[in-house]
Write an enzyme that holds these catalytic residues in place. Structure first.
Site, short mmCIF file in Angstrom:
data_model
loop_
_atom_site.label_atom_id
_atom_site.label_comp_id
_atom_site.label_asym_id
_atom_site.label_seq_id
_atom_site.Cartn_x
_atom_site.Cartn_y
_atom_site.Cartn_z
N THR A 6 0.85 -1.20 0.00
CA THR A 6 0.00 0.00 0.00
C THR A 6 0.88 1.24 0.00
OG1 THR A 6 -0.18 0.21 2.42
CG2 THR A 6 -1.76 -1.25 1.32
N GLY A 7 0.35 2.33 -0.56
CA GLY A 7 1.17 3.54 -0.69
C GLY A 7 2.35 3.30 -1.58
N ALA A 8 2.14 2.51 -2.65
CA ALA A 8 3.25 2.00 -3.46
C ALA A 8 3.79 2.98 -4.48
CB ALA A 8 2.79 0.73 -4.18
N SER A 9 3.08 4.07 -4.74
CA SER A 9 3.43 4.92 -5.88
C SER A 9 4.56 5.91 -5.61
CB SER A 9 2.19 5.68 -6.35
OG SER A 9 1.64 6.45 -5.29
N GLY A 11 7.85 7.37 -2.51
CA GLY A 11 8.57 7.23 -1.24
C GLY A 11 8.99 5.82 -0.92
N SER A 138 6.19 4.08 13.68
CA SER A 138 7.09 5.24 13.70
C SER A 138 7.72 5.34 15.08
CB SER A 138 6.30 6.51 13.40
OG SER A 138 7.04 7.67 13.72
N TYR A 151 -1.12 11.53 14.40
CA TYR A 151 -0.08 10.70 13.79
C TYR A 151 0.57 9.78 14.82
CZ TYR A 151 4.02 9.39 11.05
OH TYR A 151 5.00 8.69 10.39
#
Length: 261
Positions: A6-9, A11, A138, A151
């Protein structure tokens, strides 16, 4: 078998995807809400490294996202043996200045969708007695910091949820790893290019490629938790135990709190 990122596009997600294709020759399911970048990456990885890279455009902050993704995989007979929950967002504002919609978005993205993806794909992995789950937390998970309250709190959930999941899934042959990085050199934090280069030079920040390579190695070894970077191991206990007066002193010098403190 596929690795789902996920969030692969962009960074770290893009780095995960590239390393899995290039070094591990693993087929990929790439998920993001950046449709153009996602399709370009899938095409590039397929053509360059000879793997099957499938792009799925999806808003992961929707309550239905995880179920939609799982059912789509079932319909297409895509078996997932690596699940990388990498998608995330970041903002720096007092909670009273954040819209309710944005609060819902970050909590759904970091907590609900991640949990449901682990639940749905984890069951299949447990049945096959094999699989890997990599969740991005994190170093802020240990910190009560003003301005990033949604966050750091959501990342604390990811950390504790994933560590509990490690115990549950290990007897079933599924390895669960939680990453607790410090700074990574991506646009997520809104820093200027000069500051980003300086942080990398002094070892305070990792490049996405460097971080992703370490993370995948820790995942394969089945490490319960990993926090790459020696400076993070020093910074976490210091920052997490700062006295209240030090926090308020810092807040007075932040423009976000100019009208509050």
């Amino acid at each position: 078998m596929f690795a789902l990122v996920t969030g692969a596009s962009s960074g770290v997600g893009k780095a995960y995807s590239t390393i899995l294709a290039r070094d591990y020759k693993h087929d990929l399911i790439l998920i993001s809400n950046q449709e153009k970048e996602l399709n370009e990456l899938a095409a590039h990885l397929s053509q360059t490294y000879g793997v099957r890279a499938v792009a799925l455009y999806k808003d992961l902050s929707l309550q239905s996202a995880a179920t939609d993704i799982y059912e789509w995989c079932q319909t297409n007979n895509f078996e997932v043996d690596i699940l990388i929950n990498n998608a995330g967002m970041f903002f720096w504002k007092p909670i009273i200045e954040v819209t309710p919609e944005r609060v819902q978005t970050i909590l759904n993205l970091h907590i609900f969708t991640l949990t449901m993806l682990c639940r749905l794909f984890g069951e299949d992995m447990a049945r096959r007695r094999k699989g890997y789950i990599l969740n991005m937390s994190s170093m802020t998970a240990w910190m009560s910091m003003p301005g990033i309250q949604c966050y750091n709190a959501s990342k604390a959930f990811v950390l504790n949820f994933s560590k509990s999941l490690w115990y549950e899934m290990k007897p079933m042959g599924v390895k669960v790893t939680t990453l607790t990085p410090g700074a990574i050199d991506t646009p997520l934090y809104g820093l200027d290019d000069k500051t980003r280069r300086r942080l990398v030079r002094f070892g305070i920040s990792f490049t996405p490629e460097h971080f992703a390579r370490i993370a995948l190695k820790r995942m394969i070894k089945g490490k319960k938790q990993a926090m790459p970077g020696w400076i993070n191991h020093i910074a976490v206990p210091i920052i997490s135990h700062l006295p209240d007066w030090a926090i308020f002193f810092a807040m007075r010098h932040l423009p976000q709190y100019a009208n509050i403190i």
